[in-house]
Enzyme design. Structure first.
Site, PDB file in Angstrom:
ATOM      1  N   GLU A  44      20.893 -13.857  -8.707  1.00  0.00           N
ATOM      2  CA  GLU A  44      20.730 -13.243  -8.869  1.00  0.00           C
ATOM      3  C   GLU A  44      20.045 -13.030  -9.895  1.00  0.00           C
ATOM      4  O   GLU A  44      18.976 -12.441 -10.638  1.00  0.00           O
ATOM      5  CB  GLU A  44      21.758 -11.647  -8.465  1.00  0.00           C
ATOM      6  N   ARG A  62       4.939   0.675  -5.658  1.00  0.00           N
ATOM      7  CA  ARG A  62       5.303  -0.735  -4.972  1.00  0.00           C
ATOM      8  C   ARG A  62       4.716  -1.134  -5.444  1.00  0.00           C
ATOM      9  O   ARG A  62       4.734  -2.101  -4.352  1.00  0.00           O
ATOM     10  CB  ARG A  62       4.772   0.979  -3.508  1.00  0.00           C
ATOM     11  N   TRP A 115      -2.620  -2.858  -1.842  1.00  0.00           N
ATOM     12  CA  TRP A 115      -2.217  -4.039  -2.405  1.00  0.00           C
ATOM     13  C   TRP A 115      -3.405  -5.336  -1.473  1.00  0.00           C
ATOM     14  O   TRP A 115      -2.734  -4.604  -0.285  1.00  0.00           O
ATOM     15  CB  TRP A 115      -1.383  -3.969  -1.352  1.00  0.00           C
ATOM     16  N   LYS A 119      16.433 -12.548 -11.191  1.00  0.00           N
ATOM     17  CA  LYS A 119      15.673 -11.057 -12.668  1.00  0.00           C
ATOM     18  C   LYS A 119      14.933 -11.691 -13.555  1.00  0.00           C
ATOM     19  O   LYS A 119      13.896 -11.472 -13.799  1.00  0.00           O
ATOM     20  CB  LYS A 119      16.542 -10.256 -13.028  1.00  0.00           C
ATOM     21  N   GLU A 173      11.505 -12.555 -12.220  1.00  0.00           N
ATOM     22  CA  GLU A 173      10.325 -11.652 -11.769  1.00  0.00           C
ATOM     23  C   GLU A 173       9.432 -10.492 -12.520  1.00  0.00           C
ATOM     24  O   GLU A 173       8.902 -10.587 -13.042  1.00  0.00           O
ATOM     25  CB  GLU A 173      11.693 -10.589 -11.156  1.00  0.00           C
ATOM     26  N   HIS A 197      24.166 -33.971  -8.762  1.00  0.00           N
ATOM     27  CA  HIS A 197      24.068 -34.369  -7.378  1.00  0.00           C
ATOM     28  C   HIS A 197      22.304 -34.186  -7.707  1.00  0.00           C
ATOM     29  O   HIS A 197      22.394 -34.424  -6.736  1.00  0.00           O
ATOM     30  CB  HIS A 197      24.602 -33.312  -6.245  1.00  0.00           C
ATOM     31  N   ASN A 239      -1.478   2.102   6.030  1.00  0.00           N
ATOM     32  CA  ASN A 239      -0.668   0.976   4.840  1.00  0.00           C
ATOM     33  C   ASN A 239       0.031  -0.035   6.543  1.00  0.00           C
ATOM     34  O   ASN A 239      -0.023   0.968   7.491  1.00  0.00           O
ATOM     35  CB  ASN A 239       0.579   1.404   4.049  1.00  0.00           C
ATOM     36  N   GLY A 240      -0.479  -1.418   5.846  1.00  0.00           N
ATOM     37  CA  GLY A 240      -0.094  -1.873   7.203  1.00  0.00           C
ATOM     38  C   GLY A 240      -1.205  -3.097   7.559  1.00  0.00           C
ATOM     39  O   GLY A 240      -1.771  -3.698   6.648  1.00  0.00           O
ATOM     40  N   CYS A 283       0.599  -1.321   0.107  1.00  0.00           N
ATOM     41  CA  CYS A 283      -0.145  -0.295   0.029  1.00  0.00           C
ATOM     42  C   CYS A 283       1.124   1.366   0.258  1.00  0.00           C
ATOM     43  O   CYS A 283       1.613   1.313   0.477  1.00  0.00           O
ATOM     44  CB  CYS A 283      -1.168  -0.152   0.938  1.00  0.00           C
ATOM     45  N   LYS A 289       7.517  -3.392  -4.830  1.00  0.00           N
ATOM     46  CA  LYS A 289       8.946  -2.878  -4.379  1.00  0.00           C
ATOM     47  C   LYS A 289       9.554  -2.537  -2.969  1.00  0.00           C
ATOM     48  O   LYS A 289      10.326  -3.046  -2.615  1.00  0.00           O
ATOM     49  CB  LYS A 289       9.107  -1.597  -4.762  1.00  0.00           C
TER      50      LYS A 289
HETATM   51  C1  F6R Z   1      14.318  -8.513  -6.110  1.00  0.00           C
HETATM   52  C2  F6R Z   1      13.485  -7.213  -5.446  1.00  0.00           C
HETATM   53  C3  F6R Z   1      13.850  -7.777  -3.564  1.00  0.00           C
HETATM   54  C4  F6R Z   1      13.998  -6.894  -3.046  1.00  0.00           C
HETATM   55  C5  F6R Z   1      13.461  -7.795  -1.622  1.00  0.00           C
HETATM   56  C6  F6R Z   1      14.227  -6.218  -0.503  1.00  0.00           C
HETATM   57  O1  F6R Z   1      14.453  -7.342  -7.397  1.00  0.00           O
HETATM   58  O2  F6R Z   1      13.819  -6.063  -5.455  1.00  0.00           O
HETATM   59  O3  F6R Z   1      13.996  -9.255  -4.421  1.00  0.00           O
HETATM   60  O4  F6R Z   1      15.969  -7.201  -3.333  1.00  0.00           O
HETATM   61  O5  F6R Z   1      12.300  -7.236  -1.732  1.00  0.00           O
HETATM   62  O6  F6R Z   1      13.708  -5.338  -0.510  1.00  0.00           O
HETATM   63  P1  F6R Z   1      15.246  -3.995   0.198  1.00  0.00           P
HETATM   64  O7  F6R Z   1      16.283  -4.087  -0.548  1.00  0.00           O
HETATM   65  O8  F6R Z   1      13.656  -3.127   0.110  1.00  0.00           O
HETATM   66  O9  F6R Z   1      14.631  -4.601   1.571  1.00  0.00           O
END
Ligand code: F6R
Length: 613
Positions: free
Chosen positions: A488, A27, A74, A492, A495, A511, A100-101, A2, A608
């Site tokens: 990583e 977000r 959200w 990506k 996602e 394995h 928010n929460g 949110c 986000k």
């Molecule tokens: C992936 C991504 C998420 C964040 C994770 C932690 O691209 O952005 O995996 O890395 O949600 O977020 P922060 O760094 O804001 O704690």
């Protein structure tokens, strides 16, 4: 998650609120709504769907009110729908709330309010808040000078869970009350008007001066003043902080997507981090850190705790710290760490990495380590974010606002910063020679140029993206530090392109997972450590033999040996390789997602800033 926006001033609130909500879209959300005070009433407009949908409802109404609150939701409690969208009002329409929460005890409160004659229109946890404020306003609050604030306070003291809340009321038409606990909220100060938001970028076009609200702190905001109160409603003063982010840095600057822009910003981000750290007096890198040799020598181990991409940056950090400092480092996922009774005491240094600084699991994991006596260090990109206020020490990445949901530039900034932190530790401990430090420093200063070289020629990556964009599964392989990059790269891809992928330590493939390698499957290898080239190549050969289509990202001169595609990146110190080798993988995910015509910046189901568990 949110997002919240608020405005109080002389201008029409609605367009400002809509603009703020658009800036918070990254977000992640599924509904949006606003409420403004007009003609002694709260006018609410809300619906499920995008902010553009809300704008098409709000704009024709030409709302004139200059006080308002707004929200992107959200969904947690109740499906995305008009009824469940915020703002929510109490039964008498005297109080309007966005939140928010999560209110964990909302069921109990709801039952209590129903017994007291209140009705509910939504399935949300939030709707209890305006009704509870109303209940206290009518029944319990009498002898306070400011009945509005006292009612909000009485209601909030019954809430369990996390919240950032804005409240408006036509009974008090010149103020907005806000309060937070474990959810982000900032107040932006301008001349004769004030702004509220979950995140700085939402109101960056209007101001650079911010107040950061603390947990359990209330603010009563009018157009000319902001007054702060503690949990006992005692007023106190607070300092504003200047945030030097450029408003245009929160825009797309001509790029199609924020993610691409942020990928291309990485040379500057790395250069800025290096400049800031290498220009400190006495070669000290971090003027706010004072770890002594005795303290560092007394450590049994270091934990690095984070989520997602930030956790992958932690894995690189483990490699670098262990190599340079010879201190054992354990990396943990924050949501695991917090519930597994970790062995943490005053002989543990705990490092928490979080771009947003608001990730609920990471913050909880930090609080846990603190309660067990460990020293805590936060690495964050957002000044004044919750994690930075909880940690004993904070060092900042200077990546600027990261808007795309998939993290790219913040990751690189985290990796370079933790590398420089490892150098700092190694120098204090005396585990690195001055010659080796000089070599490493030289290599670090050359990184931005090398990053540009990769970004300047993307032909091969685009071509490969076209070939593999219809795949269902892929594998990423790497050894040691390259395994971190594999993880990583795989994240990506998942996602933003919605292609399933697995990352494996190259030697582990045989394995078990090698059973999945069949004709035509794509395997991406990362090979940067000169000492492991042969072993890594053998693992690639094992998948080629079984029919895999291969792409290898390397800084070494490899014999072709039937590898389908080799992307050559510049050479660097082996510990710095992840900063370069991740770039082709970020671009690959981006171009695959574009080929599939997906929304790169706002991938489905993702948020986000993950401010709930
Ligand atoms: C992936 C991504 C998420 C964040 C994770 C932690 O691209 O952005 O995996 O890395 O949600 O977020 P922060 O760094 O804001 O704690």
């Amino acid at each position: 998650m949110c997002g919240i926006v608020g405005y109080i001033g002389n201008k029409k609130a609605a367009p400002i609120l809509l603009e703020g909500l658009s800036a918070l879209e990254y977000r992640g959300y599924d509904s949006a709504g606003i409420a403004v005070l007009e003609n002694n009433k709260i006018i609410t407009k809300k619906d499920k769907g995008r902010v553009s949908n809300l704008a098409s409802i709000v704009t024709p109404c030409n709302l004139k009110g200059s006080i308002g609150i707004a929200h992107t939701r959200w969904a947690t409690h109740g499906i995305p729908s008009m009824e469940n969208s915020h703002p929510h009002l109490d039964n008498s329409s005297s109080f309007g709330v966005v939140h928010n929460g999560i209110i964990e005890n909302y069921n109990d409160i709801k039952l209590f309010l129903i017994e007291n004659g209140y009705n509910f229109l939504s399935q949300t946890d939030t709707e209890v808040i305006p009704n509870l404020i109303h209940y206290h306003f009518k029944n319990t609050v009498s002898n306070y000078q400011d009945k509005f604030l006292a009612s909000v306070k009485s209601a909030v003291s019954e809430l369990k869970g996390s919240y950032a809340i804005e409240v408006i009321s036509p009974l008090f038409p010149d103020k907005i009350i806000v309060v937070r606990k474990d959810s982000p909220l900032v107040i932006g100060i301008a001349n004769g008007e004030n702004y509220i938001a979950s995140d700085i970028p939402a109101i960056l076009p209007y101001t650079k001066n911010f107040y950061f609200l603390d947990d359990n702190e209330f603010a009563v905001i009018s157009k000319n003043t902001v007054k702060f109160y503690d949990n006992n409603l005692l007023e106190h003063k607070k300092e504003t902080k200047l945030i030097n982010w450029d408003a245009s840095s929160a825009g797309k600057n001509g790029y199609d997507d924020y993610m691409l822009k942020e990928i291309y910003e990485q040379p500057d981000v790395i250069a800025e981090t290096i400049k800031t750290r290498f220009s400190m007096p006495n070669n000290n890198y971090f003027d706010n850190l004072d770890f002594s040799k005795e303290y560092l020598e007394s450590l049994n181990n270091i934990y690095i705790v984070a989520c997602g991409t930030a956790m992958h940056a932690g894995l690189v950090g483990k490699n670098v710290i262990e190599n340079l400092c010879r201190i054992p480092v354990e990396v943990d996922i924050a949501s695991e760490f917090r519930y597994r009774n970790p062995i943490v005491n005053d002989k543990t240094l705990c490092i928490y990495i979080s771009q947003s600084g608001e990730t609920a699991d990471t913050i909880a994991a930090l609080k846990l380590a603190k309660s067990k006596g460990a020293k805590t260090l936060a690495i964050s990109n957002v000044f004044g974010s919750s994690i930075t206020r909880e940690a004993d020490y904070t060092i900042y990445t200077h990546a600027g606002p990261e808007i795309a949901v998939a993290s790219t530039k913040a990751y690189s900034a985290q990796v370079i910063l933790i590398t420089i932190f490892a150098m700092y530790l190694a120098e204090v401990l005396g585990t690195i020679s001055s010659e080796d430090i000089s070599k490493l420093k030289l290599e670090i200063t050359e990184l931005p140029k090398k990053l540009e070289t990769i970004l300047n020629d993307t032909t091969q990556i685009k071509k490969f993206a076209k070939i593999v964009c219809t795949e269902k599964d892929m594998f990423f392989l790497g050894r040691n530090i390259d395994y971190c990059t594999a993880l990583e790269g795989s994240l990506k891809l998942k996602e933003i392109s919605y292609i399933h992928s697995e990352a494996y330590a190259s030697g582990e493939l045989k394995h078990g997972p090698i059973a999945l390698i069949e004709n035509g499957i794509t395997v991406i290898g990362i090979i940067t450590n000169p000492e492991l080239v042969e072993k890594s190549l053998s693992n690639i050969q094992e998948v080629i033999t079984r029919g895999a289509k291969t792409l290898v990202i390397t800084n070494q001169s490899l014999p072709n040996n039937n590898i389908d595609n080799i992307i050559k990146i510049p050479e660097t110190h082996p510990l710095l390789a992840p900063i370069l080798s991740i770039i082709p993988l970020q671009l690959l995910s981006y171009y695959i997602a574009k080929s599939k015509e997906l929304d790169v910046d706002k991938p489905r189901n993702l948020a986000k800033s993950v401010t709930v568990e």
